[in-house]
Design a protein around this motif. Structure first.
Motif, short mmCIF file in Angstrom:
data_model
loop_
_atom_site.label_atom_id
_atom_site.label_comp_id
_atom_site.label_asym_id
_atom_site.label_seq_id
_atom_site.Cartn_x
_atom_site.Cartn_y
_atom_site.Cartn_z
N LEU A 1 38.33 18.33 68.88
CA LEU A 1 39.25 19.01 69.79
C LEU A 1 38.45 19.74 70.87
N ASP A 2 38.96 19.71 72.06
CA ASP A 2 38.31 20.47 73.12
C ASP A 2 38.92 21.87 73.19
N ASP A 3 38.34 22.72 74.00
CA ASP A 3 38.77 24.11 74.10
C ASP A 3 40.24 24.26 74.48
N THR A 4 40.71 23.40 75.36
CA THR A 4 42.11 23.48 75.80
C THR A 4 43.06 23.22 74.64
N GLU A 5 42.75 22.22 73.83
CA GLU A 5 43.59 21.89 72.68
C GLU A 5 43.56 23.01 71.64
N ILE A 6 42.39 23.57 71.43
CA ILE A 6 42.25 24.68 70.47
C ILE A 6 43.09 25.87 70.93
N ALA B 1 45.67 25.81 72.92
CA ALA B 1 47.09 25.44 72.84
C ALA B 1 47.59 25.59 71.40
N ASN B 2 46.78 25.16 70.42
CA ASN B 2 47.15 25.32 69.01
C ASN B 2 47.26 26.79 68.62
N MET B 3 46.31 27.60 69.10
CA MET B 3 46.34 29.04 68.82
C MET B 3 47.60 29.67 69.41
N LEU B 4 47.93 29.30 70.63
CA LEU B 4 49.12 29.84 71.29
C LEU B 4 50.38 29.45 70.53
N GLU B 5 50.46 28.21 70.08
CA GLU B 5 51.62 27.75 69.33
C GLU B 5 51.74 28.52 68.00
N SER B 6 50.62 28.71 67.31
CA SER B 6 50.64 29.45 66.05
C SER B 6 51.06 30.90 66.26
N LEU B 7 50.53 31.51 67.30
CA LEU B 7 50.89 32.90 67.61
C LEU B 7 52.36 33.02 67.97
#
Length: 82
Positions: free
Chosen positions: A1-6, A8-14
């Motif tokens: 995963l690149d930084d953007t995907e990471i 985006a996943n963090m934002l979705e989890s939050l």
């Protein structure tokens, strides 16, 4: 995963966590609290404590009813639950 995907996943989890917190607002009930033992955690834990370390020491109450004090001079007192 690149930084953007990471990110985006963090934002979705939050966002999900904040939505759940908003839904559960003002619905606290001791019977709905997840206890540490239900997930393989410790059997005994501190439920309350008082911190008077600037003058006397630290007092605590454990979930199974025992309590104790750790004084600044390194002496201890413990009362076991009956």
């Amino acid at each position: 995963l690149d930084d953007t995907e990471i990110l985006a996943n963090m934002l979705e989890s939050l966002s999900t966590a904040l939505d759940v917190a908003e839904e559960r607002k003002f619905t606290y009930s001791p019977s709905t609290v997840v206890r540490p033992t239900s997930r393989g955690g410790p059997v005994i834990w501190v439920t309350r404590y008082v911190d008077y370390t600037s003058k006397y020491g630290l007092g605590f109450l454990l979930n199974e009813g025992s309590s104790g004090v750790y004084f600044n001079d390194s002496t201890k007192a413990v009362l076991e639950a009956e």
